[in-house]
Write an enzyme that holds these catalytic residues in place. Structure first.
Site, PDB file in Angstrom:
ATOM      1  N   SER A 143       0.854  -1.178  -0.004  1.00  0.00           N
ATOM      2  CA  SER A 143       0.007   0.059   0.055  1.00  0.00           C
ATOM      3  C   SER A 143       0.843   1.179   0.291  1.00  0.00           C
ATOM      4  O   SER A 143       1.844   1.439   0.698  1.00  0.00           O
ATOM      5  CB  SER A 143      -0.874   0.013   1.310  1.00  0.00           C
ATOM      6  N   LYS A 144       0.417   2.172  -0.760  1.00  0.00           N
ATOM      7  CA  LYS A 144       1.265   3.218  -0.885  1.00  0.00           C
ATOM      8  C   LYS A 144       1.240   4.231   0.468  1.00  0.00           C
ATOM      9  O   LYS A 144       1.704   5.085   0.725  1.00  0.00           O
ATOM     10  CB  LYS A 144       0.954   4.176  -2.107  1.00  0.00           C
ATOM     11  N   ARG A 145      -0.127   3.962   0.962  1.00  0.00           N
ATOM     12  CA  ARG A 145      -0.661   4.807   2.136  1.00  0.00           C
ATOM     13  C   ARG A 145       0.359   4.267   3.326  1.00  0.00           C
ATOM     14  O   ARG A 145       0.756   4.963   4.160  1.00  0.00           O
ATOM     15  CB  ARG A 145      -2.069   4.555   2.403  1.00  0.00           C
TER      16      ARG A 145
END
Length: 499
Positions: A247-249
């Protein structure tokens, strides 16, 4: 040229990340393999989270990877009127209905929880689903707000043959009456994406496995609009080391494509790495290979080669050496070592320019020397930044390069005799008429014999004095590349300031 048309449709709510880049790559490879068209569509309808900066980041990432698109970029927001028109077309055909439930009820957390609980017991019919058309029209004309929902049939099931996961079926009773159009006229994803894909003539949709549930809803919309569904191919997920979804978050810059650009990756090497995250040549003929040129990937790519099992992207947060997947670093190293000089040199030049170390003479009278140095460094360079980090001693005339503390203690400070020996060795080098690998080696070994010390003592000390490091290419090639004047000056400087 084939009739195949594929698209990459990122949302500009963040940078281009590894998962998105792999999706773009697989679409691009499929289009190039089949002679079809690769289309870029920016799905920018999330107004609050979308930004021009993120769009630029996506475009920059694709440009760096070399994923050129044949059409676009198109922006989904430009087609909002067509999306709304499609919602009203479905309303006219009886495939949709107006839901007049007050917004505060639809948004109420308790109501949502009760609806979810009821749904688990079986499909709950919306009270406005079977409202007569006359009453629906009258309430709409009176100004009562509503959303438009798709009217999922009560009996039957959706089905589609996924190119990766095979036959996919879902009972209608397990699909909610999804919202197509909000009360403010804002079209929602499942409607917009279908309308866009129809308008753009998309024949194959290659996207992440997390869209499988959406596909059942979209198949219904295609049918309701009287259009054939494209062929679907859903890609396995890319997992983090803990087997959670990448996940980029959660994982930040480590999954950003531009991180690899800025960290000294060669685009073809990263493309090679991405291609093998969930794919391999279907024939099995190349089962033992891991290095493929871009041209080979295009020739070998097929949907049949996409794996069902999820891929794992390994990295260790906070570990400078294992900051990303070791296979990615290994592939980059292999590319640096093996690609022709005419392809490697421009990358090195760009990195030197960014670091302020480039001189125009490296493209002129000192070109042969420049290529000699690049050849020396490339054997150990894992990334292009190594040419300006470990390679800095070759490109500066002064002593503005870092000395490894352990190397200094071991090679320059362990034997006190070096304080006297290194200036004398420097004088021996200065006296050489020819400064070549052979003459340098002969001079050092002769000097060691005359002083009654092991050549290894002088070899290790000279390497650290000239480069600041304990290891590197063969010493006599290093001394030759550094050059007589700099070698002499650095030996004396080390004896005076370091030993």
């Amino acid at each position: 040229m084939s009739d195949i048309r594929v698209r990459f449709a990122p949302s500009p709510t963040g940078y281009l990340h590894v998962g998105g880049a792999r999706t773009a790559l697989f679409n691009w490879l499929f289009a190039r393999h089949t002679g079809g068209k690769f289309i870029l569509r920016i799905e920018d309808t999330d107004i609050q989270r979308s930004s021009e900066e993120m769009v630029r980041g996506i475009l920059d990432g694709m440009e760096w990877l070399g994923l050129d698109y044949d059409e676009g970029p198109f922006f989904q927001s430009d087609y909002a009127e067509k999306h709304r028109a499609a919602a009203y077309e479905l309303l006219e055909k009886g495939w949709a209905y107006r839901d007049f439930t007050p917004k505060e009820e639809r948004d109420d957390a308790t109501v949502k929880q009760q609806a979810a609980e009821a749904a688990r017991q079986g499909k709950v019919m919306n009270p406005f689903r079977n409202l007569s058309r006359e009453e629906s029209d009258a309430r709409s004309k009176s100004g009562e707000p509503f959303v438009i929902r798709f009217k999922v049939p009560e009996e039957g099931k959706t089905s589609f043959d996924d190119a990766v996961y095979g036959l996919q079926e879902r009972d209608y009773k397990d699909i909610e009456d999804l919202v197509l159009l909000r009360s403010d006229g804002h079209p929602l994803y499942n409607l917009s994406v279908v309308v866009d894909d129809i308008l753009m003539g998309i024949t194959h949709i290659i996207r992440g496995q997390d869209h499988l549930s959406n596909t059942h809803k979209q198949v219904l919309i295609y049918q309701a609009l009287g259009k054939p569904s494209p062929r679907f191919a859903h890609l396995p997920l890319i997992l983090a080391p803990n087997k959670g979804k990448l996940s980029k978050r959660k994982h930040g810059e480590i999954v950003s494509v531009t991180t690899y650009r800025d960290s000294g990756f060669i685009p073809d090497a990263f493309v090679n790495f991405l291609a093998l995250l969930g794919w391999s040549p279907a024939s099995g003929e190349h089962a033992d290979r891991e290095i493929f040129s871009r041209e080979e990937l295009i020739n070998l790519f097929s949907l049949e080669g996409i794996h069902k099992a999820n891929a794992v992207f390994n990295f260790t947060e906070g570990d400078a050496r294992n900051w990303t997947d070791q296979k990615a670093l290994w592939m980059n190293w292999e590319y640096i070592k093996t690609i022709p000089m005419e392809k490697l040199a421009p990358f090195v030049k760009a990195d030197l320019q960014r670091s302020g170390l480039w001189r125009d003479e490296y493209d002129g009278g000192r070109r042969a020397w420049f290529e000699q140095v690049v050849t020396l460094i490339r054997e150990r360079a894992r990334t292009l930044t190594d040419f300006t980090n470990h390679g800095r001693p070759y490109f500066v005339d002064d002593f503005s390069f870092e000395f490894d503390e352990a190397a200094v203690k071991k090679n320059l400070q362990k034997d006190p005799a070096l304080k006297e020996l290194l200036p004398q060795l420097a004088d021996a080098f200065a006296a050489l008429d020819e400064f070549t690998h052979e003459t340098i080696e002969a001079a050092l070994r002769k000097f060691a014999e005359e002083k009654g010390v092991k050549a290894g003592l002088l070899i290790n000390a000279t390497r650290t004095a000239l480069t600041g490091q304990a290891v590197g290419p063969g010493l006599f090639d290093v001394v030759s590349a550094v050059g007589k004047d700099r070698a002499v000056a650095r030996l004396k400087h080390a004896a005076h300031s370091v030993c």
